[in-house]
Write a protein that holds these residues in place. Structure first.
Motif, short mmCIF file in Angstrom:
data_model
loop_
_atom_site.label_atom_id
_atom_site.label_comp_id
_atom_site.label_asym_id
_atom_site.label_seq_id
_atom_site.Cartn_x
_atom_site.Cartn_y
_atom_site.Cartn_z
N VAL A 28 -71.94 -27.89 -1.46
CA VAL A 28 -72.27 -26.60 -0.84
C VAL A 28 -73.69 -26.66 -0.26
CG1 VAL A 28 -72.83 -24.18 -1.34
CG2 VAL A 28 -70.68 -25.16 -2.15
N TYR A 29 -74.63 -27.13 -1.05
CA TYR A 29 -76.02 -27.18 -0.61
C TYR A 29 -76.20 -28.10 0.60
CZ TYR A 29 -81.04 -27.84 -0.59
OH TYR A 29 -82.35 -27.90 -0.20
N ALA A 30 -75.50 -29.22 0.59
CA ALA A 30 -75.62 -30.18 1.69
C ALA A 30 -75.11 -29.60 3.01
CB ALA A 30 -74.86 -31.45 1.35
N GLY A 31 -74.18 -28.67 2.95
CA GLY A 31 -73.61 -28.12 4.17
C GLY A 31 -74.00 -26.68 4.44
N CYS A 95 -68.87 -17.22 -5.82
CA CYS A 95 -67.42 -16.99 -5.77
C CYS A 95 -66.66 -18.30 -5.93
CB CYS A 95 -67.03 -16.30 -4.46
SG CYS A 95 -67.50 -14.55 -4.39
N ASN A 96 -67.17 -19.36 -5.32
CA ASN A 96 -66.52 -20.66 -5.45
C ASN A 96 -66.55 -21.15 -6.90
OD1 ASN A 96 -65.92 -20.74 -2.76
ND2 ASN A 96 -67.20 -22.51 -2.29
N VAL A 97 -67.69 -20.98 -7.56
CA VAL A 97 -67.78 -21.40 -8.96
C VAL A 97 -66.77 -20.61 -9.81
CG1 VAL A 97 -69.26 -21.38 -11.01
CG2 VAL A 97 -70.16 -22.22 -8.82
N ALA A 98 -66.71 -19.31 -9.58
CA ALA A 98 -65.73 -18.49 -10.32
C ALA A 98 -64.30 -18.94 -10.01
CB ALA A 98 -65.91 -17.02 -9.98
N LEU A 99 -64.04 -19.29 -8.76
CA LEU A 99 -62.71 -19.77 -8.37
C LEU A 99 -62.37 -21.08 -9.07
CD1 LEU A 99 -60.16 -19.60 -6.60
CD2 LEU A 99 -61.45 -20.75 -4.80
N LEU A 124 -63.84 -30.41 -4.90
CA LEU A 124 -64.09 -31.50 -3.96
C LEU A 124 -63.61 -31.20 -2.55
CD1 LEU A 124 -63.17 -34.45 -6.33
CD2 LEU A 124 -65.44 -33.50 -5.84
N ASP A 125 -63.10 -30.00 -2.32
CA ASP A 125 -62.62 -29.61 -1.00
C ASP A 125 -63.81 -29.28 -0.10
OD1 ASP A 125 -61.42 -28.58 1.25
OD2 ASP A 125 -60.42 -26.93 0.23
N PRO A 126 -64.07 -30.10 0.91
CA PRO A 126 -65.23 -29.82 1.78
C PRO A 126 -65.07 -28.52 2.57
CG PRO A 126 -63.96 -31.69 2.62
CD PRO A 126 -63.36 -31.31 1.30
N GLY A 127 -63.86 -28.14 2.89
CA GLY A 127 -63.64 -26.89 3.61
C GLY A 127 -64.04 -25.68 2.78
N LEU A 128 -63.68 -25.67 1.51
CA LEU A 128 -64.06 -24.58 0.63
C LEU A 128 -65.58 -24.51 0.52
CD1 LEU A 128 -63.04 -22.36 -1.33
CD2 LEU A 128 -63.22 -24.06 -3.15
N ARG A 130 -67.81 -25.70 2.68
CA ARG A 130 -68.38 -25.37 3.99
C ARG A 130 -68.29 -23.88 4.27
NH1 ARG A 130 -64.80 -27.63 7.12
NH2 ARG A 130 -65.50 -29.71 6.52
N TRP A 131 -67.14 -23.29 4.04
CA TRP A 131 -66.97 -21.88 4.40
C TRP A 131 -67.67 -20.93 3.44
CZ3 TRP A 131 -66.24 -20.10 8.92
CH2 TRP A 131 -65.66 -20.93 9.88
N SER A 132 -68.01 -21.40 2.25
CA SER A 132 -68.74 -20.53 1.33
C SER A 132 -70.16 -20.29 1.81
CB SER A 132 -68.76 -21.14 -0.08
OG SER A 132 -69.59 -22.28 -0.13
N THR A 133 -70.66 -21.16 2.67
CA THR A 133 -72.05 -21.05 3.11
C THR A 133 -72.19 -20.57 4.54
OG1 THR A 133 -72.10 -23.35 3.81
CG2 THR A 133 -72.77 -22.88 1.54
N ARG A 134 -71.15 -20.08 5.12
CA ARG A 134 -71.22 -19.63 6.51
C ARG A 134 -71.55 -18.14 6.64
NH1 ARG A 134 -71.92 -24.48 7.13
NH2 ARG A 134 -70.48 -25.79 8.27
N GLY A 135 -71.63 -17.44 5.50
CA GLY A 135 -72.04 -16.04 5.52
C GLY A 135 -70.89 -15.05 5.53
N LEU A 136 -69.68 -15.56 5.62
CA LEU A 136 -68.51 -14.69 5.65
C LEU A 136 -67.91 -14.53 4.26
CD1 LEU A 136 -66.88 -16.05 8.93
CD2 LEU A 136 -68.19 -13.94 8.65
N GLU A 137 -66.90 -13.68 4.17
CA GLU A 137 -66.29 -13.33 2.89
C GLU A 137 -65.19 -14.28 2.44
OE1 GLU A 137 -63.83 -11.43 6.09
OE2 GLU A 137 -65.95 -11.74 5.78
N THR A 138 -65.10 -15.45 3.03
CA THR A 138 -64.01 -16.38 2.78
C THR A 138 -63.86 -16.71 1.30
OG1 THR A 138 -64.50 -17.32 4.94
CG2 THR A 138 -63.00 -18.56 3.54
N SER A 139 -64.94 -17.03 0.63
CA SER A 139 -64.86 -17.40 -0.79
C SER A 139 -64.48 -16.22 -1.67
CB SER A 139 -66.19 -18.00 -1.26
OG SER A 139 -66.41 -19.22 -0.60
N LEU A 140 -64.98 -15.04 -1.34
CA LEU A 140 -64.59 -13.84 -2.09
C LEU A 140 -63.10 -13.59 -1.92
CD1 LEU A 140 -65.31 -11.31 -3.76
CD2 LEU A 140 -65.79 -10.16 -1.59
N PHE A 141 -62.60 -13.74 -0.71
CA PHE A 141 -61.18 -13.55 -0.44
C PHE A 141 -60.33 -14.53 -1.26
CE2 PHE A 141 -57.27 -14.09 1.97
CZ PHE A 141 -56.92 -12.77 2.25
#
Length: 173
Positions: A28-31, A95-99, A124-128, A130-141
């Motif tokens: 997450v931090y790297a991306g 949200c990702n950690v909770a998931l 290990l899913d790079p998409g998960l 990546r999208w957690s750090t884009r500012g949108l609600e994707t991980s919460l969803f």
């Protein structure tokens, strides 16, 4: 052994889960450099809400233009602590950690010890990440969707309580 990997109380399972979470947070931090432009819509609604202007994009116009009410409220609540983009990225990572923990729990109980495998797929899913750090609600969803599924799929003797949890998660979703 199956018992150790399937049991959250097992020290090896705990260590492996913590390792997966740590690895995921490193990914997450790297991306985490880019924030999607649509996220700034939520940030602006939140800023105006905090300023007392209401849940509006422009203070003089009463137009609802966000698609993520709960996310706007959460980011707004975190904004006094950090810039909205940073707050959103931290919330997404949380949200990702909770998931990951939820998937571990589900796999442990429903997949006969497959908790670590399921948690690893998410961690290990790079998409998960990546999208957690884009500012949108994707991980919460994703978290709320899985929480609802988990509550329904594991309903047994506590079926009523699980339906309430599922309903609350779906309502928040």
């Amino acid at each position: 052994s199956m018992h150790v990997t399937g049991n959250l109380g097992g020290s090896r399972a705990k260590a492996a889960l913590l390792g997966l979470i740590g690895l995921h947070l490193a990914i997450v931090y790297a991306g985490s450099a880019q924030t999607v432009d649509d996220a700034f819509i939520s940030f602006r609604y939140g800023r105006n809400l905090l300023r007392g202007e209401g849940l509006v994009f422009n203070p003089t116009e009463r137009v609802e233009g966000y698609t993520n009410f709960l996310w706007v409220l959460l980011v707004s609540a975190a904004t006094p602590l950090a810039h909205p983009a940073a707050a959103a990225k931290c919330l997404g990572a949380a949200c990702n950690v909770a998931l990951i923990v939820l998937l571990f729990s589900f796999g442990r109980g429903q997949l006969r010890g497959g908790g670590l495998a399921l948690a690893a797929l998410a961690a290990l899913d790079p998409g998960l990440a990546r999208w957690s750090t884009r500012g949108l609600e994707t991980s919460l969803f994703a978290l709320l969707g899985w929480a609802a599924f988990h509550a329904v799929a594991t309903a047994g003797t506590e079926a009523r309580q699980r339906r309430i949890v599922a309903g609350a998660a779906l309502g928040a979703l």
